[in-house]
Write an enzyme that holds these catalytic residues in place. Structure first.
Site, PDB file in Angstrom:
ATOM      1  N   GLY A  72     -15.857   2.080 -15.611  1.00 19.51           N
ATOM      2  CA  GLY A  72     -14.597   1.442 -15.247  1.00 19.51           C
ATOM      3  C   GLY A  72     -14.666   0.472 -14.092  1.00 19.51           C
ATOM      4  N   SER A  75     -15.665  -3.704 -13.182  1.00 17.19           N
ATOM      5  CA  SER A  75     -16.066  -5.015 -13.694  1.00 17.19           C
ATOM      6  C   SER A  75     -17.344  -5.489 -13.010  1.00 17.19           C
ATOM      7  CB  SER A  75     -14.949  -6.031 -13.448  1.00 17.19           C
ATOM      8  OG  SER A  75     -14.729  -6.173 -12.061  1.00 17.19           O
ATOM      9  N   GLN A  97     -15.272   3.056  -6.011  1.00 20.34           N
ATOM     10  CA  GLN A  97     -14.575   1.953  -5.329  1.00 20.34           C
ATOM     11  C   GLN A  97     -13.092   2.278  -5.214  1.00 20.34           C
ATOM     12  OE1 GLN A  97     -15.736  -2.121  -6.891  1.00 20.34           O
ATOM     13  NE2 GLN A  97     -16.957  -0.851  -8.241  1.00 20.34           N
ATOM     14  N   TYR A 141       0.819  -1.218   0.000  1.00 20.01           N
ATOM     15  CA  TYR A 141       0.000   0.000   0.000  1.00 20.01           C
ATOM     16  C   TYR A 141       0.854   1.269   0.000  1.00 20.01           C
ATOM     17  CZ  TYR A 141      -4.248  -2.650   0.088  1.00 20.01           C
ATOM     18  OH  TYR A 141      -5.270  -3.494  -0.284  1.00 20.01           O
ATOM     19  N   ARG A 192       1.299   1.780  -3.568  1.00 18.75           N
ATOM     20  CA  ARG A 192       0.062   2.311  -4.178  1.00 18.75           C
ATOM     21  C   ARG A 192      -0.072   3.807  -3.872  1.00 18.75           C
ATOM     22  NH1 ARG A 192       0.965  -1.833  -5.196  1.00 18.75           N
ATOM     23  NH2 ARG A 192       1.711  -0.583  -6.935  1.00 18.75           N
ATOM     24  N   HIS A 236     -14.438   1.995  -0.609  1.00 14.18           N
ATOM     25  CA  HIS A 236     -13.370   1.102  -0.156  1.00 14.18           C
ATOM     26  C   HIS A 236     -12.211   1.852   0.505  1.00 14.18           C
ATOM     27  CE1 HIS A 236     -14.901  -2.077  -3.233  1.00 14.18           C
ATOM     28  NE2 HIS A 236     -15.630  -2.021  -2.146  1.00 14.18           N
TER      29      HIS A 236
END
Ligand code: NAD
Length: 231
Positions: free
Chosen positions: A171, A173, A87, A54, A57, A105
């Site tokens: 964007g 799924s 998300q 993370y 990220r 999230h």
């Protein structure tokens, strides 16, 4: 009263800003299996690996810039009430100018104690390492929702979606639950759009599809909505 557009966004809207989605062909997210880096069990087993993942990220997010899709959504605010429910853990919607963003999230730039999931602190863009403690003595962890954890913003997000005159899905799924279930809270009259290069495969009934990248599809749709000022 301006009509309301609710945007449900996922990793795909940030792909062209250089942030990888996590369901690419190889099924890995940045070279890791999701269960090795994005679950409470992974953090218990190997906290250093998870924190390092993370931290990377966070650095990538800070180096990334919003793209044409993020920016177009903020222009939509001139003619519509716009709520973004994302998300994504990046802050590209905010930096693109959107003023109402719910992060289902979590947010990579925030952190919290393992003992208290309600009190958030800014990371100030710094790494979190093992041994960094909150005032309550708990190890600090990124403020992200891992698989198997509750989604505290879900109810608020469902209430927002229930007020949509237009639902724009971009964007995602639609594979991560409970986030994917949110679209079903839209009222029957709401016009539904989906922007995703893979949209045909997602095959959602009653949804108008723009099977293209967010950076072209979203500005196109935004222009259309603004010209008509109607869904
Ligand atoms: P996903 O990886 O499951 O799906 C991404 C979707 O984006 C796919 O349908 C793909 O076809 C589409 N896509 C790829 N390139 C695109 C483009 N240029 N324009 C538009 N769409 C494009 O992602 P998800 O559904 O968001 O679920 C992923 C989970 O991973 C989320 O829970 C999120 O928290 C996390 N995540 C976040 C980020 C981020 O914050 N930027 C990045 C990766 C993963």
């Amino acid at each position: 009263m301006k009509p309301r557009v609710v945007v449900l966004s996922g990793a795909g809207i940030s792909a062209e800003s250089g942030l990888k989605t996590f369901r690419a062909d190889d099924g890995l997210w940045e070279e890791h299996k999701v269960e090795d880096v994005a679950t409470p069990e992974a953090f218990a087993r190997d906290p250093k690996l998870v924190l390092r993942f993370y931290n990377q990220r966070r650095r990538q997010v800070m180096a990334a810039e919003p793209n044409a899709a993020h920016r177009a959504l903020s222009e939509l605010e001139q003619d519509f009430q716009v709520n973004v429910v994302t998300q994504n853990i990046d802050d590209l919607h905010e930096r693109g100018g959107s003023t109402s963003v719910v992060h289902l999230h979590g947010e990579i730039l925030q952190m919290r104690s393992v003992l208290d999931d309600a009190t958030l602190f800014s990371t100030q863009g710094e790494d979190i390492v093992l041994g960094d403690l909150a005032q309550d003595g708990g190890q600090l962890r990124p403020h992200v929702v891992w698989f198997g954890e509750a989604v505290p913003e879900l109810e608020a997000a469902a209430e927002i979606v229930a007020q949509a005159d237009v639902l724009l899905i971009v964007g995602t799924s639609l594979a991560v639950y409970p986030a994917a279930s949110l679209m079903h809270f839209a009222p029957p009259h709401a016009k539904r759009y989906l922007v995703d290069p893979n949209a045909e495969a997602l095959a959602v009934d009653g949804v108008e599809v723009f099977a293209e990248a967010a950076s072209t599809g979203v500005p196109k749709l935004v222009q259309r909505l603004r010209q008509r000022r109607l869904p």
